[in-house]
Scaffold this motif. Structure first.
Motif, PDB file in Angstrom:
ATOM      1  N   PRO A 148      56.571  71.606  56.178  1.00  0.00           N
ATOM      2  CA  PRO A 148      55.669  71.615  57.230  1.00  0.00           C
ATOM      3  C   PRO A 148      56.252  70.611  58.383  1.00  0.00           C
ATOM      4  O   PRO A 148      56.018  70.976  59.531  1.00  0.00           O
ATOM      5  CB  PRO A 148      54.567  70.862  56.741  1.00  0.00           C
ATOM      6  N   ILE A 149      57.268  69.886  58.161  1.00  0.00           N
ATOM      7  CA  ILE A 149      57.767  68.924  59.152  1.00  0.00           C
ATOM      8  C   ILE A 149      58.705  69.870  60.038  1.00  0.00           C
ATOM      9  O   ILE A 149      58.576  69.619  61.403  1.00  0.00           O
ATOM     10  CB  ILE A 149      58.617  67.772  58.297  1.00  0.00           C
ATOM     11  N   GLU A 150      59.467  70.732  59.421  1.00  0.00           N
ATOM     12  CA  GLU A 150      60.401  71.520  60.329  1.00  0.00           C
ATOM     13  C   GLU A 150      59.468  72.552  61.322  1.00  0.00           C
ATOM     14  O   GLU A 150      59.742  72.610  62.373  1.00  0.00           O
ATOM     15  CB  GLU A 150      61.146  72.514  59.476  1.00  0.00           C
ATOM     16  N   LYS A 151      58.446  73.142  60.733  1.00  0.00           N
ATOM     17  CA  LYS A 151      57.627  73.677  61.518  1.00  0.00           C
ATOM     18  C   LYS A 151      56.926  73.082  62.793  1.00  0.00           C
ATOM     19  O   LYS A 151      56.940  73.618  63.812  1.00  0.00           O
ATOM     20  CB  LYS A 151      56.444  74.567  60.503  1.00  0.00           C
ATOM     21  N   LYS A 152      56.682  71.696  62.544  1.00  0.00           N
ATOM     22  CA  LYS A 152      56.033  71.132  63.535  1.00  0.00           C
ATOM     23  C   LYS A 152      56.949  70.732  64.674  1.00  0.00           C
ATOM     24  O   LYS A 152      56.885  70.742  65.831  1.00  0.00           O
ATOM     25  CB  LYS A 152      55.528  69.925  62.772  1.00  0.00           C
TER      26      LYS A 152
END
Length: 891
Positions: A148-152
């Motif tokens: 989720p961090i990468e996506k954000k």
């Protein structure tokens, strides 16, 4: 006559034919499925399967020289869970029952899960903060917390590079607290928060193990290992009520003597997540296999591990074995027989522990010493005629059994071994010694930051400290093979040999020892504790440990034969090695070691270059020169944000500084310094500033003073070899090197390669490989010169500095005491190393001994450790190895 026209097939007829063919194929297939292969597919319909189960091989034993077991594998009961879709539907109900039975019978769940609770924290098995940080990042990435961090981040910056993305994600991952990580995993593994937290984590351990390994076929997760037979019987009676749970028998590593020889044996543990790919490629099951992590266990992993067997079994839909179709018997690992004598090893460890306990209980019993922190020590015993290591003790030790079964290591033990509270320890250390009084104007916290500085390699770190002065006792650090220690007066026999062999002295060479030595230029060193010994020849100088005598010998060697002459003889005895040699120096031992060096001009230049480089860098960062004058501040320390160009500029400046130190004024290039500093302030945002011509001139003058006038001018002064001649200065060696040097003197001048392994045996005890003694070097020292040195060492134990210990000993021995100092030991609260070397019996030596206690005060006290070792080796008094305190003369 006309040919008769062919009849055309109607559409209806064609359709009938096609339909007939299709139904015929279907009927045939149904016949095959239901009749021909009916039984087979019936089994598949109820989810039965034939699988291969690996049976682990017992690890080979490790034996002492007499066949006593030091490490073995014993079969034990292991409770496992096999994941299937059917089992997973009842997972929580099943595991709840399992945990209750385990708790009721005093059993523990297998627990090597690094995320702990009460309080929330990570426990990664490394004492290196940077390694622990990387392991935390990997832990979170492996469990998908990065996604989720990468996506954000990508949503905000679609053009971000892979390297920058990775860096930003890692920074964000480190900000996720252990508590938050726990909460995220609860959700990920669908664990109901209504369960008590302790039980939640138990569920999480099983779920996480399933997640972290790619299971195919019958690859069960261990719930609990090494459980009691009575507990195993209870589970066996109710397995049908526990879907997915089964009982296996697996070998468990045991160390029957607990801490004994832990520094030699090492330990085994699960394969870490960082090594998964490496061991998978070697055929290991990274879920269940254990590997050697230190010592003999690691060095002889391929010998000890054995070869797995297996069973072909039929499983039901709950993953339980209902039929065994075939087996392949596991092949046990080979045994490793050591040169170690268990009883001598035990005596060495006990003697060290007893002596350290005595020193701690009477910390001011010796002049000029505070032995409160006499918590570390080592002893090495060698067969002088073979190179066999009979004992090698490192204290403190640890119990390898703690790592054989995950979950045995408590949080308290984890902190002691891998993450000690150095702030608490350091404050106590400072207060007990009153060290703050040595730093006027500084608070206790200021002194703490000097002795136990915060780790600057960790950005924003405010808690993790470093033990830069080796004050905290480290159980996993092998003090016998890894510690580089100044030898002090135990080096004097080596100086004597160099003096005799070179012709600088004869055994009759004498001086009047007035308790002082003139180093020239008005620099007179006084030896107040030793006092004056009067006229001494070689034997008397060794007996009384006369510093002025041996400093004189060193000066004569240098004046007649050059600075490197002492080193050339010391290298023959394994005390260092020629730095120009392309071979890696070693004692021959099979486990990792460091290798210390004697004073020589090449190493001396390198040492000065490193030491004074850091001094220059500190001065520049502080903006002050050696005379206290202000300078423009420049930071040459590495910075994580440095560009490649800035890194190269800093590297070039550092190389230039070291060149100035090594080569002096002939290589000092002020123009080059100016050019590089100008580039640095232009390219480096952290050093961005204007430097006037005057500031630049002052900067270069300050560097010239430190590197040329100070450092380079000291490289060739006589004091270097004079200090080295009494075992100080650059001289630093491991206990292993010191023991081998004395063994070489004892046997008349032949240095053997040291070894811990006597032989490799198969599982039936048949010798596969026998390790034969191997000569490393014949020193070529004359018998007369060896005899002259031995005469002095005999006098040490008969009437010299160790006579208080050996006066009534039934076997004649020879030895040498040593009291070695650190240059800054007073300001850091350290005390002298207490060292002793010796051999026995006097007439036909069998063993050589080296013993040291860190912060142990005067060397004569360590002679008692050698005495207890002799007592055990020669079986003089098997019921007592007392280390009663004796009052001995100062070395």
């Amino acid at each position: 006559m006309k040919l008769q026209e062919k009849k055309k097939i109607s559409r209806f007829t064609a359709l009938i034919i096609v339909m007939t063919v299709i139904f015929s194929v279907i009927a045939g297939k149904l016949f095959s499925l239901q009749i021909v292969q009916g039984a087979q597919y019936k089994e598949k319909a109820v989810n039965r399967s034939i699988r291969q189960i690996a049976d682990p091989a017992p690890r080979g034993n490790i034996l002492d020289k007499n066949g006593n077991i030091l490490a073995r594998s014993e079969q034990s009961y292991t409770l496992v869970y096999n994941q299937t879709d059917t089992n997973d539907k009842k997972f929580f109900t099943t595991m709840d029952k399992v945990f209750k039975i385990l708790d009721a019978n005093g059993e523990s769940q297998q627990d090597d899960f690094e995320l702990k609770i009460n309080p929330f924290k990570f426990e990664f098995r490394s004492d290196d903060p940077e390694t622990r940080k990387n392991l935390e990042i990997k832990f979170k990435r492996d469990r998908g917390l990065n996604e989720p961090i990468e996506k954000k981040i990508k949503t905000k910056n679609k053009d971000i590079s892979d390297d920058e993305l990775k860096k930003q994600v890692n920074d964000q991952l480190l900000k996720i607290s252990p508590k938050k990580t726990y909460e995220l995993l609860l959700k990920k593994y669908s664990i109901n928060s209504s369960y008590p937290m302790e039980e939640q984590r138990k569920f999480m351990i099983i779920k996480d193990t399933i997640k972290m390994h790619s299971f195919s076929g019958y690859d069960p997760v261990v719930i609990a290992s090494n459980i009691k037979k009575s507990t195993a019987l209870k589970f066996s009676q109710i397995l049908n009520d526990l879907p997915g749970v089964d009982m296996n028998i697996q070998p468990i590593r045991q160390y029957p003597n607990k801490e004994l020889a832990s520094g030699i044996l090492g330990y085994i543990s699960k394969i870490s997540s960082t090594d998964t790919a490496k061991y998978k490629a070697k055929g290991y099951d990274t879920n269940s296999d254990y590997i050697g992590q230190a010592g003999i266990e690691a060095a002889f992993e391929d010998v000890l591990k054995g070869k797995k067997g297996g069973r072909t079994v039929k499983l039901n839909n709950n993953g339980k074995i209902i039929q065994e179709l075939g087996t392949t018997t596991p092949k046990p690992g080979n045994n490793v027989k050591l040169t170690i004598d268990k009883n001598v090893q035990a005596a060495a460890e006990k003697a060290l522990d007893d002596r350290m306990k005595e020193l701690q209980s009477n910390p001011y019993g010796q002049q000029r010493s505070d032995t409160t922190n006499a918590t570390r020590g080592a002893a090495v015993v060698i067969d002088v005629n073979t190179g066999d290591i009979i004992a090698m003790a490192s204290r403190p030790g640890y119990d390898p059994n703690l790592f054989s079964v995950p979950g045995r290591l408590t949080s308290e033990q984890y902190n002691q071994y891998f993450s000690p509270n150095l702030e608490k320890f350091g404050r106590n250390y400072i207060e007990k010694r009153g060290i703050t009084s040595l730093y006027p104007g500084k608070s206790e916290t200021d002194v703490l930051n000097i002795l136990f500085p915060l780790d600057k390699s960790i950005k924003g770190n405010t808690t993790i400290r470093q033990d830069v002065y080796d004050i905290y006792p480290k159980p996993f650090y092998n003090y016998a093979t890894q510690s580089l220690i100044p030898p002090g007066s135990t080096f004097k026999p080596m100086t004597a040999i160099a003096g005799l062999e070179s012709g600088a002295i004869t055994p009759d060479f004498s001086i009047d020892d007035e308790g002082m030595f003139d180093k020239g230029g008005g620099n007179i060193t006084h030896f107040y504790l030793d006092g004056a010994n009067g006229w001494v020849n070689l034997a008397r100088a060794i007996e009384r440990s006369s510093n002025p005598y041996f400093m004189t010998v060193g000066k004569r060697i240098r004046d007649s034969f050059g600075d490197d002459t002492l080193a050339k003889y010391a290298w023959k005895f394994g005390l260092g090695a020629d730095p120009n040699s392309k071979t890696t120096p070693t004692t021959g031992i099979e486990i990792p070691e460091k290798y210390g060096q004697v004073y020589n001009t090449v190493s001396n230049k390198n040492s000065f270059a490193n030491t004074y480089l850091w001094k220059v860098m500190k001065n520049l960062k502080d903006g002050i020169d050696d005379k206290g004058n202000k300078l423009v501040s420049l930071d040459l320390y590495d910075n994580a944000n440095d560009s490649d160009k800035v890194k190269q500029i800093k590297k070039d400046i550092k190389n230039l500084i070291q060149s100035s130190i090594k080569n002096g004024s002939k290589s000092f290039d002020g123009t080059k310094y100016k050019e590089l500093f100008s580039e640095l302030v232009q390219e480096d945002p952290n050093n961005k500033k204007e430097i006037t011509n005057r500031q630049m001139s002052n900067l270069i003058d300050a560097i010239n003073y430190t590197t040329v006038s100070d450092a380079n001018s000291q490289l060739n002064v006589p004091a270097n070899i004079e200090d080295a001649s009494i075992g100080q200065g650059l001289n630093q060696f491991t206990p292993l090197q010191m023991a081998n040097y004395i063994a070489t003197i004892a046997n008349g001048g032949t240095r053997y390669k040291l070894h811990l392994v006597d032989s490799i045996l198969d599982s039936n005890g048949k010798v596969i490989k026998k390790i034969k003694p191997e000569v490393a070097e014949k020193t070529g020292v004359s018998a007369e010169n060896i005899a002259a040195v031995k005469a002095g060492m005999e006098a040490v134990n008969e009437k010299g500095t160790a006579s208080g210990t050996f006066a009534d000993f039934p076997i004649k021995t020879a030895g040498k005491t040593g009291t070695a100092s650190l240059g800054n030991q007073e300001e850091i609260g350290r005390t002298d190393y207490a060292e002793y070397v010796g051999y026995a019996p006097l007439d036909k030596p069998q063993i050589a001994v080296y013993a040291v206690v860190f912060d142990g005060g005067q060397g004569a006290g360590s002679a008692q450790i050698a005495k207890d070792i002799y007592t055990a080796y020669f079986k003089l008094n098997q019921n007592s190895t007392s280390t009663t305190s004796t009052t001995q003369s100062q070395n």
